[in-house]
Motif scaffolding. Structure first.
Motif, PDB file in Angstrom:
ATOM      1  N   TYR A 179       0.829  -1.217   0.000  1.00 21.39           N
ATOM      2  CA  TYR A 179       0.000   0.000   0.000  1.00 21.39           C
ATOM      3  C   TYR A 179       0.864   1.268   0.000  1.00 21.39           C
ATOM      4  O   TYR A 179       0.375   2.350  -0.313  1.00 21.39           O
ATOM      5  N   THR A 220      -4.469  -6.484  -2.674  1.00 23.39           N
ATOM      6  CA  THR A 220      -4.922  -5.980  -3.974  1.00 23.39           C
ATOM      7  C   THR A 220      -3.757  -5.505  -4.855  1.00 23.39           C
ATOM      8  O   THR A 220      -3.662  -5.901  -6.018  1.00 23.39           O
ATOM      9  N   GLY A 238      -9.097  -8.116  -1.237  1.00 25.74           N
ATOM     10  CA  GLY A 238     -10.364  -7.622  -0.714  1.00 25.74           C
ATOM     11  C   GLY A 238     -10.820  -6.303  -1.309  1.00 25.74           C
ATOM     12  O   GLY A 238     -11.872  -6.199  -1.943  1.00 25.74           O
TER      13      GLY A 238
HETATM   14  C1  PLP Z   1      -4.653 -11.554   5.734  1.00 26.82           C
HETATM   15  C2  PLP Z   1      -5.136 -10.686   4.632  1.00 26.82           C
HETATM   16  N1  PLP Z   1      -5.281 -11.205   3.413  1.00 26.82           N
HETATM   17  C3  PLP Z   1      -5.714 -10.467   2.372  1.00 26.82           C
HETATM   18  C4  PLP Z   1      -6.045  -9.143   2.536  1.00 26.82           C
HETATM   19  C5  PLP Z   1      -6.576  -8.388   1.349  1.00 26.82           C
HETATM   20  O1  PLP Z   1      -5.863  -7.229   1.093  1.00 26.82           O
HETATM   21  P1  PLP Z   1      -6.480  -6.127   0.099  1.00 26.82           P
HETATM   22  O2  PLP Z   1      -7.630  -5.511   0.771  1.00 26.82           O
HETATM   23  O3  PLP Z   1      -5.340  -5.219  -0.168  1.00 26.82           O
HETATM   24  O4  PLP Z   1      -6.889  -6.849  -1.133  1.00 26.82           O
HETATM   25  C6  PLP Z   1      -5.908  -8.556   3.798  1.00 26.82           C
HETATM   26  C7  PLP Z   1      -6.223  -7.142   4.018  1.00 26.82           C
HETATM   27  O5  PLP Z   1      -5.955  -6.541   5.013  1.00 26.82           O
HETATM   28  C8  PLP Z   1      -5.456  -9.347   4.878  1.00 26.82           C
HETATM   29  O6  PLP Z   1      -5.329  -8.859   6.115  1.00 26.82           O
END
Ligand code: PLP
Length: 381
Positions: A179, A220, A238
């Motif tokens: 990020y 992401t 997510g």
């Molecule tokens: C363990 C884990 N996996 C996947 C994600 C997904 O990340 P993103 O929202 O950047 O796609 C998160 C987000 O915090 C996470 O904590």
């Protein structure tokens, strides 16, 4: 953004609006990438916490889901989803809840990154005759939790789990430090670091004679930047489902992809200061100030018209609980009251879609024809 927006004017504000056209496009884009890279996709549902959104992700091809709370696991299991990863290190006090879900037929997987927590899992499992499926969390970027791929603790945890009768299901990692990046080169390098570190952890486990069928990675930015995912079996992401200003700043989406906004009404002015006051404060937008660290800080959000088109230069520069301060970046706008008369409806793009969505009990989903449907969402624990 959607053009059939007139129906929004009937809503009481503030309201969380999902523009379903970009949402479906985002879902298709991610799933197509995962299919092309040859991996399963397990969306993280903490972003939407909403049955209809998750249903769309599953219809597009997602296999299983990731949750951040056991309440999400309860909810989506009730929706008929059984393959669930609870991706926050589990503690003893939550094991009875995990056990209840598993006994009801939920294929709930849990994660750990310490021998102490692993011991608590196997002890509780032995007491209740349950072989929990546990994935070991790997730290591939120093972002948060997990065991470094080369650390001795990796094999110690595996030993505790394996000898204690748990099922060692695999390894998982989340390169959340992606990020903080914003160039394609840096993002690609981080995606490769995340992949290579997690695959290395799996190899060490296998070399030591442990089973490690799953290699799960994802955020992401890395999911959208990986060139290869060799050795990886699944990806989790997510926020891609809605995207937000932070993701736009990272460079993995554009304004048209932002599917979540907050509908707000102008409720007053401080003309001499160049302010319009709106009814979306931090209670609606959240306190998340994610763009503060980026090259363009949008304070509490970027201002758009009711049609979703950005009004360049206008941001939500301040926020109290239920008051937002709308102003122009740089020089104040002396004609703010003329540009934004009392009662004007606007849409604010949030810094962080997960945090903003969490402020609302429901979304208003705007369809391609301009129709609005209310979609409830979970909150709390
Ligand atoms: C363990 C884990 N996996 C996947 C994600 C997904 O990340 P993103 O929202 O950047 O796609 C998160 C987000 O915090 C996470 O904590």
């Amino acid at each position: 953004m959607n053009n059939g927006y007139a129906s929004l004017s009937g809503l009481e504000t503030p309201a969380a609006i999902i523009d379903t056209v970009p949402m479906h496009r985002n879902i298709k884009r991610m799933q197509a990438r995962m299919n092309a890279l040859g991996v399963r996709f397990r969306p993280h549902v903490k972003t939407s916490k909403c049955s209809q959104v998750v249903q769309a992700q599953r219809e597009a091809g997602a296999c299983g889901i990731t949750v951040s709370t056991l309440k999400e696991a309860d909810h989506f299991f009730a929706d008929g989803i059984t393959d669930i990863l609870y991706a926050v290190g589990v503690v003893s006090s939550k094991l009875p809840h995990v056990l209840r879900l598993r006994r009801r037929g939920c294929d709930l997987k849990i994660v750990t990154d310490s021998a102490e927590a692993a011991r608590a899992i196997v002890d509780f499992g032995a007491e209740h005759g349950e072989a929990f499926e546990v994935w070991i969390e790997v730290d591939t970027d120093g972002h948060r939790s997990g065991i470094r791929p080369e650390a001795p603790a990796l094999l110690e945890v595996a030993t505790v789990l394996h000898q204690g009768g748990a099922r060692l299901g695999g390894v998982m990692t989340h390169a959340g430090s992606s990020y903080d990046l914003y160039t394609p080169q840096a993002l690609e390098a981080m995606a490769e670091q995340e992949r290579a570190g997690c695959v290395r952890a799996a190899e060490r486990l296998r070399e030591a004679g442990f089973p490690c069928p799953v290699v799960s990675v994802g955020s992401t930015p890395t999911a959208l930047s990986a060139k290869t995912l060799q050795g990886v079996t699944e990806v989790r992401a997510g926020v891609y489902v809605f995207f937000d200003l932070v993701m736009r700043g990272v460079g993995v989406c554009s304004t048209e992809d932002l599917a979540l906004s907050v509908l707000t009404t102008v409720v007053g002015h401080q003309t001499e200061k160049g302010w319009a006051i709106v009814d979306a404060g931090w209670m609606a937008m959240s306190r998340d100030r994610g763009t503060q660290k980026q090259s363009h800080d949008f304070a509490y959000g970027q201002v758009c018209g009711l049609d979703g088109a950005v009004l360049p230069g206008y941001i939500l520069s301040g926020a109290n609980q239920e008051h937002g301060i709308l102003s122009r970046e740089g020089a104040p706008d002396p004609d703010i009251a003329k540009h934004f008369p009392l009662g004007t409806l606007l849409r604010i793009l949030p810094n962080h879609a997960c945090a903003t969505g969490a402020q609302f009990p429901a979304y208003h989903a705007l369809g391609p024809d301009g129709g609005i449907t209310q979609w409830s969402r979970l909150h709390g624990w």
